[in-house]
Enzyme design. Structure first.
Site, PDB file in Angstrom:
ATOM      1  CD  GLU A   1     -26.097 -32.229  30.075  1.00 11.48           C
ATOM      2  OE1 GLU A   1     -25.767 -32.942  29.090  1.00 11.48           O
ATOM      3  OE2 GLU A   1     -25.648 -32.401  31.220  1.00 11.48           O
TER       4      GLU A   1
ATOM      5  N   GLY B   1     -12.147 -32.109  24.586  1.00 13.23           N
ATOM      6  CA  GLY B   1     -13.238 -31.147  24.755  1.00 13.23           C
ATOM      7  C   GLY B   1     -12.792 -29.888  25.491  1.00 13.23           C
ATOM      8  NE  ARG B   2      -9.716 -32.243  30.606  1.00 17.75           N
ATOM      9  CZ  ARG B   2     -10.176 -33.464  30.372  1.00 17.75           C
ATOM     10  NH1 ARG B   2     -11.389 -33.636  29.933  1.00 17.75           N
ATOM     11  NH2 ARG B   2      -9.405 -34.522  30.568  1.00 17.75           N
TER      12      ARG B   2
ATOM     13  CG  HIS C   1     -15.522  -5.980  49.631  1.00 21.48           C
ATOM     14  ND1 HIS C   1     -15.432  -5.086  50.674  1.00 21.48           N
ATOM     15  CD2 HIS C   1     -14.688  -5.522  48.661  1.00 21.48           C
ATOM     16  CE1 HIS C   1     -14.602  -4.105  50.328  1.00 21.48           C
ATOM     17  NE2 HIS C   1     -14.133  -4.353  49.112  1.00 21.48           N
TER      18      HIS C   1
ATOM     19  CE  LYS D   1     -21.219 -37.197  30.064  1.00 17.95           C
ATOM     20  NZ  LYS D   1     -20.351 -37.322  28.889  1.00 17.95           N
TER      21      LYS D   1
HETATM   22  O1  F6P Z   1     -19.037 -35.016  30.205  1.00 14.77           O
HETATM   23  C1  F6P Z   1     -17.861 -34.290  30.132  1.00 14.77           C
HETATM   24  C2  F6P Z   1     -17.617 -33.823  28.729  1.00 14.77           C
HETATM   25  O2  F6P Z   1     -17.319 -34.917  27.927  1.00 14.77           O
HETATM   26  C3  F6P Z   1     -16.520 -32.784  28.643  1.00 14.77           C
HETATM   27  O3  F6P Z   1     -15.255 -33.327  28.641  1.00 14.77           O
HETATM   28  C4  F6P Z   1     -16.887 -32.074  27.396  1.00 14.77           C
HETATM   29  O4  F6P Z   1     -16.236 -30.844  27.266  1.00 14.77           O
HETATM   30  C5  F6P Z   1     -18.384 -31.956  27.582  1.00 14.77           C
HETATM   31  O5  F6P Z   1     -18.745 -33.175  28.185  1.00 14.77           O
HETATM   32  C6  F6P Z   1     -19.189 -31.705  26.347  1.00 14.77           C
HETATM   33  O6  F6P Z   1     -19.032 -32.726  25.410  1.00 14.77           O
HETATM   34  P1  F6P Z   1     -19.417 -32.516  23.888  1.00 14.77           P
HETATM   35  O7  F6P Z   1     -18.580 -31.421  23.351  1.00 14.77           O
HETATM   36  O8  F6P Z   1     -19.143 -33.836  23.227  1.00 14.77           O
HETATM   37  O9  F6P Z   1     -20.873 -32.158  23.833  1.00 14.77           O
END
Ligand code: F6P
Length: 535
Positions: A220, A276-277, A393, A504
């Site tokens: 993406e 990542g998170r 609401h 994916k």
């Molecule tokens: O597909 C999940 C994931 O790997 C998440 O854990 C991560 O935050 C997100 O995709 C984005 O990944 P990246 O930062 O490598 O683009």
């Protein structure tokens, strides 16, 4: 780290909790939270605590002293403490990816680094932070110029998941501190309508794009980046805009960013031990530093660090992440709750529930234990939410009179500099009224059963003094550690995300081969054909 196999459901405390759950729910006993208050005049003090500028009241939960004692015993019987020490010490607790989990190191004090490893890590973090400081300052002061010599007015952060949700939430939450001249935009979805609609509103000469991706391979993100590169070509005639001053890369894979064409001096790195998170504290947070300024960004890190110290050092019974984690386990594993709702009474925390969805559900949505066995108990809940009073609401009907148990975290700030006393009083009054009404319920008037409120609906109330960068940092770190506590007790790996890989892979194969893909199930094949107009 303690590698002895652990099954929480085999512990003495777990089995005792099953008994206590059936007792507290039995019609004979008819215990209600309201009744527990009348039986114990010290309940509020006993079940409240404060750390830094965060106060938690957890007295409106369906627990009594016996239950609380067993929940704490469960925490003690589990590998939680050794797992926590192993995380802070930098051991590879993310076993399936053989990685350390060190987002806390992004916000620790360099003076506290004592071992050579810690010192080296700290020097690396300082260098990465210095780059965030330099670049964010240049942009904020108007010294970073686009290819036609104009200062930047708009930043587009292109990223998804952790490379989007954290920075986007932080910029929204900390709007009070936002730069007046610079607008920050977030593009995540591969839905072209998002990026194309935004680009229509922007001036290429004064726009800077940060491609935020830990891996620098995410489909993406790379497609959105390609579309923006083409836009710069169309608008400014830049042949390879990614080589220009209009692009920055934020990544743990600098080689891929260099190969993509981003100049090395415009790549801000972070380490692969940042999940990542958990990455908003790293260079991924550049958009936050641009928006609120580096000093405020540092204050956010300092707030999170205070929470790290609290989590590391406070005894389990006075440890806020441990308390929230145990309460969640009580509802998920013993009272059969399927979800947890997070309802911030603060419009600027609108994105908190979707941020926490990734944090909690990507971390603890697992069914294989750390020992490689299928678990025989529930793990991560479904997390959802919306701001109050809007939620009142919309879905509060179900919370008051529905058939499902959905414990709630109410969150609010005592003071709000962007509001006024009249609004703020009404806002907070509503929150307090809701948590009280949900707990107390009300009998139905004769012959009007539809007006019966059963009550006994549990909630936590979390109060922040105000929504400063520091308090915000502490709040987010609190939830990070809560998720860690639960993952440790459930004995699962909270730091991988293999579950997202299959989808994916299938998307790639479907895009490559279309409906000719032999592995497609009949329904998907028919849908694909229908979309293609073949049917
Ligand atoms: O597909 C999940 C994931 O790997 C998440 O854990 C991560 O935050 C997100 O995709 C984005 O990944 P990246 O930062 O490598 O683009």
């Amino acid at each position: 780290m303690n590698n002895t196999p652990f099954t929480p459901s085999n512990t003495a405390s777990w089995n005792k909790l099953i008994e206590l759950a059936s007792e507290i729910q039995s019609p004979v006993n008819s215990a209600t939270i309201t009744k527990l208050f009348t039986e114990d005049s010290h309940r509020v003090e006993k079940y409240s605590l404060k750390t830094g500028n965060l106060k938690l009241d957890f007295s409106k939960n369906l627990i009594d002293d016996a239950i609380w004692e067993q929940l704490l015993r469960l925490a003690n019987e589990s590998p939680l403490s050794s797992h926590r020490d192993a995380m802070f010490a930098g051991e590879a607790i993310n076993r399936t990816e053989d990685r350390a989990v060190l987002h806390a190191a992004l916000r620790s004090n360099p003076e506290d680094a004592s071992t050579p490893d810690e010192q080296q890590r700290s020097a690396q973090v300082e260098m990465q932070l210095a780059a965030v400081e330099r670049i964010s300052n240049d942009i904020r002061q108007g010294d970073w110029l686009g290819s036609t010599g104009k200062p930047i007015t708009d930043i587009i952060n292109i990223g998804i998941g952790g490379s989007d949700l954290g920075p986007k939430m932080a910029c929204t939450a900390l709007e009070e501190f936002a730069h007046e001249r610079i607008n920050v935009h977030f593009i995540s979805n591969v839905d072209g309508a998002q990026i194309l609609s935004l680009l229509k509103k922007l001036d290429a000469e004064t726009t800077l794009v940060s491609i935020a991706s830990k891996t620098f391979t995410t489909q993406e993100t790379m497609l959105n980046a390609k579309t923006v590169i083409q836009w710069f070509k169309d608008k400014l005639g830049l042949k390879n805009a990614q080589n220009s001053r209009h692009f920055i890369g934020l990544t743990a894979n600098p080689a891929a960013a260099v190969a993509y064409g981003i100049p090395e001096t415009q790549i801000l790195e972070f380490s692969d031990w940042v999940g990542g998170r958990y990455s908003l504290w790293s260079s991924i947070g550049l958009s936050i530093a641009i928006s609120i300024g580096f000093e405020n960004f540092k204050a956010m890190l300092a707030g999170a660090h205070e929470m790290d110290l609290h989590f590391k050092n406070a005894p389990l019974e006075k440890n806020m992440p441990v308390i929230l984690g145990l309460l969640g386990i009580w509802y998920s594993n013993f009272l059969n709750a399927q979800s947890i709702a997070v309802i911030p009474y603060c419009e600027r925390l609108l994105l908190l529930p979707s941020y926490l969805q990734q944090l909690d559900m990507e971390s603890n949505g697992k069914s294989t234990s750390l020992d490689g066995n299928p678990v025989n108990y529930n793990t991560g809940p479904i997390l959802w939410g919306q701001t109050g009073t809007n939620g009142q609401h919309a879905f509060f009907q179900l919370l008051h009179q529905g058939t499902r148990m959905a414990p709630i975290d109410f969150i609010a700030t005592i003071k709000d500099n962007l509001s006024n006393p009249e609004h703020h009083q009404v806002l907070l009054g509503n929150m307090l009224a809701q948590s009280s009404a949900l707990m107390e319920g009300q009998e139905a008037p004769e012959g009007q059963q539809h007006r019966y409120y059963p009550g006994n609906k549990p909630s936590n109330t979390l109060l922040l003094n105000e929504l400063t960068p520091k308090n915000f940092g502490a709040l987010i770190a609190l939830y990070e550690h809560k998720v860690f506590v639960q993952g440790s007790i459930w004995n699962i790996n909270s730091f991988d995300q293999w579950g997202v890989e299959l989808g994916k892979k299938m998307a790639n194969s479907l895009l490559d081969q279309g409906s000719n893909n032999e592995n497609l199930d009949p329904s998907t094949k028919a849908l694909f054909d229908y979309i293609e107009g073949k049917d």
